[in-house]
Design an enzyme around this catalytic site. Structure first.
Site, mmCIF file in Angstrom:
data_model
loop_
_atom_site.group_PDB
_atom_site.id
_atom_site.type_symbol
_atom_site.label_atom_id
_atom_site.label_comp_id
_atom_site.label_asym_id
_atom_site.label_seq_id
_atom_site.Cartn_x
_atom_site.Cartn_y
_atom_site.Cartn_z
ATOM 1 N N TYR A 148 0.855 -1.189 0.000
ATOM 2 C CA TYR A 148 0.000 0.000 0.000
ATOM 3 C C TYR A 148 0.889 1.237 0.000
ATOM 4 O O TYR A 148 1.844 1.323 0.776
ATOM 5 C CB TYR A 148 -0.886 0.010 1.250
ATOM 6 C CG TYR A 148 -1.765 1.228 1.384
ATOM 7 C CD1 TYR A 148 -2.809 1.450 0.495
ATOM 8 C CD2 TYR A 148 -1.545 2.159 2.394
ATOM 9 C CE1 TYR A 148 -3.632 2.568 0.618
ATOM 10 C CE2 TYR A 148 -2.367 3.280 2.523
ATOM 11 C CZ TYR A 148 -3.403 3.472 1.636
ATOM 12 O OH TYR A 148 -4.210 4.586 1.760
ATOM 13 N N ASP A 243 9.254 2.598 -0.156
ATOM 14 C CA ASP A 243 8.230 3.299 0.601
ATOM 15 C C ASP A 243 8.407 2.911 2.067
ATOM 16 O O ASP A 243 8.016 1.827 2.493
ATOM 17 C CB ASP A 243 6.835 2.923 0.080
ATOM 18 C CG ASP A 243 5.731 3.664 0.829
ATOM 19 O OD1 ASP A 243 6.043 4.335 1.839
ATOM 20 O OD2 ASP A 243 4.566 3.565 0.404
ATOM 21 N N LYS A 271 4.375 9.233 8.875
ATOM 22 C CA LYS A 271 4.049 8.658 10.181
ATOM 23 C C LYS A 271 4.991 9.113 11.305
ATOM 24 O O LYS A 271 4.782 10.185 11.852
ATOM 25 C CB LYS A 271 3.921 7.143 10.048
ATOM 26 C CG LYS A 271 2.749 6.807 9.104
ATOM 27 C CD LYS A 271 2.320 5.373 9.022
ATOM 28 C CE LYS A 271 1.034 5.294 8.195
ATOM 29 N NZ LYS A 271 1.012 4.323 7.138
#
Ligand SMILES: *Cc1c(COP(=O)(O)O)cnc(C)c1O
Length: 429
Positions: A148, A243, A271
């Site tokens: 994702y 990522d 994050k």
């Protein structure tokens, strides 16, 4: 099945939310569609616990989906925000924290020579993809099933996380012609990767992956897999994008690339570097990053990018992790947790994965090495487990296709209590 029942205050907020927010939520997995029932509303969170609006407390293994590596509301982050906000919450003019954050990221993640801040992980990935296309003059992107990368148009093809939980591997509203430029192959499958390069080599701008995929549960790259991805990219002049929005600053100061010793061309972050405030970043080789406006032809911008509150919070969190050597602490806590869970699942058709402070329990036999394997997990069994855990004060992510997180605020006592509850629940599986 018996669902966890939110208490009255939560329930009435949920009814109001459903009327005015699509599906009642601002991000789909929160709606509990992966497990049934309805979500609770949080009033406050502190350390390893969250408290709902009706006053019930539980141990949290979601950590706001990754950012809360020091637990919720750590004092250093509260202090940093308190000290920063009276001087203004946004300037749109260079501020010193941007320099400090850029220097900190480049020091901790050596493959990054220059970095630009964004406001979310999605934005970071979207910009990195555009940059890769602009730099190489090519259009095709290779991604892996179950990885994702945020809700970026060209990457919502066989994506993980919420896209997977809802059984919507592709999203409506994405032009077919754009999706056609994305090749999607199974993770840990070198044959498929070789075929993709054989077929499209000269058109491939970049290969993007989560080096440790954590959005379809959690599985690890097999021996030599990341090395081969890197070699193929180099041979074909395609960029390698890691990522690390999830793994960055979590698995090690330098993320998964430090753990596995692989240097990507570009890295996306998010994050943890925001300390719980909205943030993202992408960076890499200076030669590539210098293609960005105002130096180069690839446009990218943001009114709130480099926001002082987000950067103050993120810097405080990173400094504290370095001061306490949080990564060693997390490894110790992870080892303790893993030992008791392994004991609890012994002889059962369950599979437990852990790396550092990330973990996942699949309700199927191993090995789980890619999305197809992960999908063998019994989702009804997971839902039963989830609701029983929640009733007893343990909050795991409300979907099989998400990782669990430990923070430095998870005390050995809290983990022991959690393991005992999990063992009792799993005894019936
Ligand atoms: C969370 C995540 C994103 C998206 O970040 P947002 O801040 O939610 O937009 C991208 N990639 C990975 C690997 C993620 O875990």
């Amino acid at each position: 099945m018996s669902f966890y029942q939110p208490a009255p205050h939560s329930h009435s907020l949920w009814e109001r939310a459903l009327l005015r927010i699509p599906g009642g939520v601002n991000s789909p997995v929160r709606a509990f569609r992966g497990v049934g029932g309805e979500p609770f509303f949080v009033n406050k969170a502190s350390g390893c616990t969250i408290t709902d609006v009706d006053g019930s407390e539980c141990i949290d293994f979601v950590g706001t989906w990754g950012p809360a590596i020091l637990g919720h509301a750590p004092q250093v982050v509260i202090d940093a925000v308190r000290e920063t906000v009276p001087r203004g919450s946004s300037f749109g003019i260079p501020n010193p924290l941007e320099v400090e954050m850029a220097e900190t990221i480049c020091r901790m993640v050596p493959s990054i020579e220059k970095v630009r801040m964004t406001n979310s992980g999605t934005e970071a990935v979207m910009s990195a993809i555009r940059l890769a296309r602009g730099y190489t003059g090519r259009e095709r992107i290779v991604k892996f099933e179950g990885c994702y990368h945020g809700h970026v148009d060209s990457l919502l093809v066989k994506a993980g996380s919420g896209a997977l939980t809802l059984g919507q591997p592709d999203s409506a509203g994405i032009p077919t012609s754009l999706a056609a430029l994305t090749s999607t192959i199974p993770f840990n499958n070198l044959e498929a990767l070789h075929s993709a390069f054989k077929e499209h080599g000269p058109q491939i701008a970049a290969v993007i992956l989560e080096p440790v995929p954590a959005n379809a549960g959690l599985y690890l790259p097999g021996p030599g897999f990341l090395e081969e991805v890197k070699t193929l990219c180099r041979e074909h002049d395609a960029l390698l994008i890691f990522d690390e929005v999830m793994t960055g600053f979590r698995l090690a100061p330098g993320g998964a690339q430090e753990v596995y010793g692989i240097t990507p061309d570009l890295t996306t972050l998010g994050k943890i570097i925001g300390g719980g405030l909205p943030v993202g970043a992408f960076g890499g080789k200076a030669e590539i990053m210098d293609q960005l406006a105002p130096l180069g032809p690839v446009y990218q911008a943001g009114t709130l990018s480099g926001n002082p509150l987000a950067l103050a919070a993120g810097l405080a969190q990173l400094r504290e992790m370095e001061r306490i050597n949080g990564w060693q602490l997390l490894e110790n806590l992870g080892t303790q947790f893993e030992e008791s869970i392994r004991h609890a699942i012994k002889g059962k058709p369950l599979t437990f994965h852990r790396i550092g402070s990330m973990f996942c329990l699949y309700f199927c036999e191993g090995p789980v090495r890619n999305l197809d394997d992960a999908k063998r997990s019994d989702s009804a069994a997971f839902a039963r487990y989830f609701h029983r855990a929640l009733k007893q004060g343990l909050y795991f992510a409300p979907s099989q296709y998400e990782a669990g997180f430990l923070s430095t605020a998870h005390t050995p006592e809290a983990l022991e209590r959690a393991s005992m509850i999990v063992s009792k629940i799993l005894a019936e599986f």
